[in-house]
Structures are given as C-alpha cells and as structure tokens.
Design an enzyme around this catalytic site. Structure first.
Site, PDB file in Angstrom:
ATOM      1  N   GLU A 292       0.974  -1.196  -0.196  1.00 50.03           N
ATOM      2  CA  GLU A 292       0.168  -0.017  -0.059  1.00 50.03           C
ATOM      3  C   GLU A 292       0.861   1.344   0.024  1.00 50.03           C
ATOM      4  OE1 GLU A 292      -2.563  -0.436  -1.053  1.00 50.03           O
ATOM      5  OE2 GLU A 292      -3.330  -2.962  -0.327  1.00 50.03           O
TER       6      GLU A 292
ATOM      7  N   ASP B 125       3.909  -4.970  -5.989  1.00 52.21           N
ATOM      8  CA  ASP B 125       4.279  -6.123  -4.844  1.00 52.21           C
ATOM      9  C   ASP B 125       5.545  -6.238  -4.617  1.00 52.21           C
ATOM     10  OD1 ASP B 125       1.730  -7.327  -5.055  1.00 52.21           O
ATOM     11  OD2 ASP B 125       1.524  -8.473  -6.647  1.00 52.21           O
TER      12      ASP B 125
HETATM   13 ZN   LIG Z   1      -2.961  -2.302  -4.232  1.00 52.02          ZN
END
Ligand SMILES: [Zn+2]
Length: 682
Positions: free
Chosen positions: A522, A586
């Site tokens: 995030e 990621d």
């Molecule tokens: Zn995301």
C-alpha cells in the site's frame, strides 16, 4: 448494493473483486490447516518435490492447491477466501442475534438481514417491488423527460447511462467536487463489446439472450423482449465506443476534466442537467469532474438518435439488472446464470445466508462492522500493525536515500510525501450515522433502494465541502487494504489483520512477509506509476525532475514488459500496463517488508524454524497468502479486467526480480526464479 465505482480508488486496493462483489463471496467447508509448526506456518501447504528456485509458488502452495479444490459456488478459492469465509461466519452470528436486538442500530442490521432471508416473501412479490419504476419508464414519451427519470433511477442505485457522485478535486484534493463518469454498460468492460475472438463473440450472444430473458421475466412477450435486448446491445455498444479502456483510465490526466455546469451542458445539448440536479436533490454545484467529455457527447448522440421504444427497453433492462439479486428466484437465477456461471464458470449459487451477509455489509457496513470489531480485533493487533507500519516506512526512507537513479531534489519531495502518509488501522474512529435510513421488516427491495438513496445523498452532500480523511472506503470485515492517493493514507480493515496475514505472537518473519508486505504494497502505491503523480497533499502535481521521471519510466516499463509475457490462460496473456501499478506495489512491498524485518529486534535473535531460515520465512509468509485455485472462465475475465495479477505471478513475478530471494534459497544464476534482467523500481 450497486454503487457508482470510485474511480481511482479501485486501482489501489490490495486485491480486487470483479463485476459485482455481491456475486463473488462465500462457501463453507474448507478444512482448517493442520498446523503443528513452530513458526506458525501451515506445514501442509508445501510441495517439496518442487525446487523453490524452479517454481517458488508451487513449492510454497502445491500441497494447499491439491487439497483445496474450488467449491462449486466459487470462481476462485484461495487463502483470502478462507479468511473471508471465517469472517462471514462471525457476521452471521452477529446478524442472527441482532434480529432480536433492541439497540436501534443493531435492530437495523437485524431487520435487514431477516428480511433478506425471508425468501418465500420475496418470491411471492415477484417483480412487484419494481412496478412503480417500470411504470415511470413506460411513461417516457419524450427525451425531454429523461433527466427526471434518470435522476430517479440513480437515486435508487440503478446506473443508467452514466454515474454521478462526488470526489476530491484531483488538483485541489482537500475539497470535494461533483463527478460524472462513464457507465450504464452491463458487460464487465468496454472491450467486451468489440473483441472479435470466438469466446468474446459467444459471450456477447449469451449477454443478449440474458437481457431478453430478464425482460421476459418482467412481463414482456418473448418477441418484444428479444427486440428490446437487441436495442440494449446497440445502446450499450454506442456508449462503449466512446468509453475509455482500462489502461487509459489509469492515467489521471485522462480522467480529469474540471468543468462548470454550463460547460457540461454544452456537451449534451439534449439532456438538461439543471433538471437532473433538481431530480437527484443535489446541493449547488460549481465544479464537476467530467472524467471523459467524449463519453458525454456520445451519450447525447445516443439519446437523440435512438427510438424512444429502444431507450425504454434499455432503462427497463438497467433497472432489472441492478436489482436482480434482491428480486424473486427467477431473476436471481437468471442473473447468476450469466454473471457467475457464464462469465466466471461458477456452478451453483452461494447459500442464501452468505449472500444476505454480503448485502448487509454493502448497505449497512459500518453498523455491522462495529459488532465484527468487538468480536475479532484487539489492542495487540493494532499495536503490532503500528510497529510494522513504522518499520516499513523507515525501510522506504532508507531505500529512497540510497537510490542511485534519483536526484536529491526529487528525493526530498519523495521523502516529504512519505513522511506525510497517514495510516488507519482496523476501523473508523467515528462510525457512520445511519439514523436517517429507514429499514423495514418485510420490504427487501425497499430496504435496498432506501440504502442506495441514503448513500447517494451522503456522497452528494459532500460536494463543496472539505474532504473528511477519517472516512473509510472499505468496511471493517473486509479482507483487503487500500492506499488513497488523494488523501495520501494507507488503510487496513480489521478483516485482513488475521491469519494467514497476521497472528499475534507467531514468528515475526511470517508476519512481516505477509502483513508487513501488505503494508509495503500500500505504501508503494503512493510511488507506483500512477501514485507517483500525486504529491504529499494528494494533489495531482508533477514533483519529478524530467530526468528522474525518465529513469522511473524506464524502470517501470521493465516490469510492464515482464508481466506482459506471463500467460493467464490459453492464448490470453496478462496486460502488463493494466497491472503495472499492482506489480510495482508487490515488488516494492515485499522488498520493504524484508528490509523492515531484517532491521527489527525480532530478527536479531531469529533462528531457523521448521527447516527454514528467517529470510526464507519472510518469502514464505508472502507466498502463503496467495495460494489459490481459479476456474478458467474466471482466469480469462480477470486477465481482461483486473489490475491485479493472479496469485502465482504475484509470487513468482516478484521473487524472480529479487537477488535477496536467490540468496535466501541458494538459487543458481540460471534458475527460473532468477530473472536475467531483474526489474526494480523501489
Ligand atoms: Zn494494490
């Protein structure tokens, strides 16, 4: 239950649910893992006959994949789903108890749920709950009356032609303005109207059949319904032609056009906006983000060139479509047949109670969420999360300071943005007040309509006011997380702060590899190809030197190219540009989590556990959350619409770019999990 999509936000969540989330929840019966491990990892999830350096995902998840076939009422079955299944069980108990509760807010969720569960009463009323609106549509005898009619439909949650609501002004992000966006199409994506491969042609044919059946169920003759369905296809195709594709919509500049009401009026000479605004009961409007002006020009063209009979058919369809799940069984079954069976390969519907739980969550989420939080969320989880957030933020600061491709000027801006990032954990400080919303026992459709009207007005009432950053865009039981670029904050609902993401007192390496990497993911969204275009205050503003922006683009195109080569299913590849933001998040997220773990106190005394070193367990913590089986139809739909990659690439695509992984598992340079051309942004 059908809300206008919140444009930018959808792209920053941790995992996204396609089409309508209401189609996608729940199924019982998954066995809890046998867990005799020291670290807390599920020892049955591995397939140790596969070399971790050859296929890390299979190594980490192969045992779980073999033991967890997809339940017949799911398009996918993964660790995420196991957890949301558990949350549903908690919510069911809460709702059953609330049905006899006395507290007003408890009574509301209890009444909503009990009414939804009374299938016999709902079946008896058939299409009757929609009769007043069907009548209004039938009474449309002039395009001049369209603004009032569309307003009425929008108020009850029927997304005809376009969506309307409020949003922060992207270039003045502390203030809320009105927003008008593309909408009113029943297929999952604008490209579904134009692709010419065999599967897409078949889907379009089945879609027209589905529309015809829904119109027939509402009382039309087979012949009228067939003609109506063909008209619907023509209207939606004309709208789709002018709609932006998903990759373009990731570019904030392409969806930002701040207009005055008079300027919007010029785009659609035949649709009177002042009457629409009066119809929806909006406050006074001075600025509107018309995300795609060309779409509204096409809308005007559609309403002036389409015969009234066809416009009525289109509106009837939209009304039926948007309300299908709260109507009687024939509508529910027909809706399931197209959206879940055809598009996603699902074999049977979820049990009624699971659907009803998800509808209460959608319509009264913060009333339901209070009880959920009491049951599941403690101070330990909050304290542990705050500690991990601080550690991951420190890791990003160290990372930025040591980047060799970024100049000091841009680094200063990046650090200012990082330091301004706020976090929200668990649930809102101030719960939403539902006292203005009436819920009546025995009126399922009315409850849904009133909930939609309540939410629509809640959104409209923000126009012209300051943004309230304390609000949440996800309900507490949600197994997900998000970054809001316009508020520059990261948000973690209580629902995700449980195993396999986090567990108090288990091995810290696993917690950092899973929950820590979610935090890193995030946080990285604030610096992905989209998020980096917003500054510390959430404004769309370019804070990059030209050279740094070029260096960034070069690095991120490495990721886009890499993922474009991954096969989703058959001849369908992932769309590297659509998934770029998520893949970047990621990649950054896991690297930051590893850095954060290695500098934590826990790492100083960490030892090998269950046969894995601490570093290996960070990678296993990440892989563990992504174990999932997917149906082929679902796989195709996701590849064409979802900005997230499938679980296997969220694992292998990330680790193959990390020398840290090769080192932790002793991979040789020619191993499949060691990329020749390792991509790295953060
Ligand atoms: Zn995301």
């Amino acid at each position: 239950m059908h809300r206008p999509s919140r444009r930018l936000l959808a792209a920053f969540v941790f995992i996204s649910l396609p089409v309508a989330t209401v189609l996608l929840h729940a199924q019982a019966g998954s066995a809890q893992p046998t867990n005799a491990s020291v670290s807390g990892i599920d020892l049955t999830q591995f397939n140790k006959s596969v070399d971790a350096c050859t296929d890390f995902y299979q190594f980490a998840c192969g045992g779980w994949l073999a033991a967890n076939p997809i339940p017949s009422d799911r398009p996918r079955w993964g660790r995420f789903d196991e957890l949301s299944e558990k949350n549903d069980e908690v919510l069911r108990k809460v709702l059953e108890a609330a049905a006899t509760g006395r507290d007003p807010s408890e009574k509301k969720i209890g009444d909503y749920y009990a009414t939804c569960m009374d299938e016999q009463a709902i079946d008896r009323s058939g299409v009757m709950p929609l009769e007043p609106d069907l009548k209004n549509i039938a009474a449309l005898t002039s395009v001049n009356r369209l603004p009032e009619l569309v307003a009425e439909l929008h108020k009850i949650g029927t997304g005809a032609f376009f969506s309307f609501g409020s949003e922060p002004d992207m270039k003045n992000a502390s203030m809320v303005i009105a927003g008008a966006d593309q909408g009113g199409m029943g297929l999952p994506d604008r490209d579904y109207y134009f692709r010419d491969d065999a599967r897409s042609i078949e889907i379009r044919k089945k879609y027209v059949d589905h529309v015809a059946k829904m119109l027939t169920l509402s009382g039309e003759s087979a012949d009228t319904a067939r003609k109506g369905a063909e008209a619907v296809m023509r209207v939606e195709t004309a709208l789709a032609k002018a709609a932006l594709d998903r990759v373009s919509r990731r570019d904030p500049e392409k969806v930002y056009h701040r207009l005055t009401p008079a300027e919007l009026q010029k785009l659609t000479p035949n649709f009177d906006w002042s009457r629409y605004f009066r119809g929806i009961g909006s406050p006074s409007i001075t600025a509107i983000n018309v995300s795609e002006p060309d779409f509204f020009k096409a809308f005007n063209q559609v309403i002036t060139s389409t015969p009234l009979e066809d416009l009525r058919a289109y509106l009837r369809w939209q009304l039926l479509h948007n309300n299908a799940v709260i109507l009687s069984k024939p509508f529910v079954d027909e809706n399931f047949g197209f959206y879940s069976a055809t598009l996603q390969g699902v074999e049977e519907q979820r049990p009624r109670w699971k659907r009803c739980v998800s509808y209460v969550d959608a319509d009264l989420g913060e009333a339901l969420g209070q009880a959920f939080v009491k049951e599941t969320f403690g101070p330990q989880a909050k304290a542990d999360m705050l500690k991990m957030v601080a550690d991951v933020e420190n890791a990003l600061e160290r990372d930025i300071n040591t980047l060799d491709w970024m100049t000091d000027a841009t680094k200063r801006e990046a650090l200012a943005k990082l330091h301004a990032t706020a976090n929200k954990i668990g649930y809102p400080d101030k719960w939403r007040d539902y006292s203005a919303l009436t819920i009546e026992r025995g009126d399922a459709a009315g409850n849904s309509h009133r909930a939609n009207t309540f939410e629509f007005h809640r959104q409209l009432n923000k126009i012209g006011k300051a943004v309230d950053k304390n609000e949440w865009s996800m309900t507490p039981p949600t197994v997900n997380a998000y970054y809001n670029p316009l508020e520059n904050n990261i948000n973690f609902p209580a629902g995700i702060l449980q195993p396999p993401f986090y567990k108090a007192n288990r091995d810290a390496a696993l917690n950092y590899g899973a929950a820590g990497a979610v935090i890193g993911h995030e946080l990285t969204h604030g610096f992905d190809d989209q998020g980096r275009q917003f500054d510390a205050n959430g404004n769309l503003r370019d804070w990059w030197t030209a050279a740094d922006a070029d260096a960034y683009k070069q690095r991120s195109s490495c990721i886009a190219n890499e993922y474009s080569q991954f096969t989703a299913i058959d001849d369908v590849k992932l769309n590297g540009k659509l998934t770029l933001g998520e893949n970047t998040a990621d990649s950054g997220g896991l690297r930051l989590a590893l850095m954060a773990y290695l500098s934590s106190d826990a790492a100083k005394t960490a030892k090998t556990m269950d046969g894995f070193t601490p570093e290996q367990r960070v990678f296993l913590g990440w892989a563990s959350v992504w174990c999932e089986n997917r149906r082929p139809e679902y796989e195709r739909l996701q590849a064409q619409t979802n900005p997230h990659s499938p679980g296997r690439y969220r694992v292998n695509g990330v680790v193959q770019n990390m020398p840290e992984f090769a080192k932790a598992f002793g991979c040789k340079p020619d191993s499949p999990m060691v990329s020749k051309n390792a991509c790295r942004v953060w």
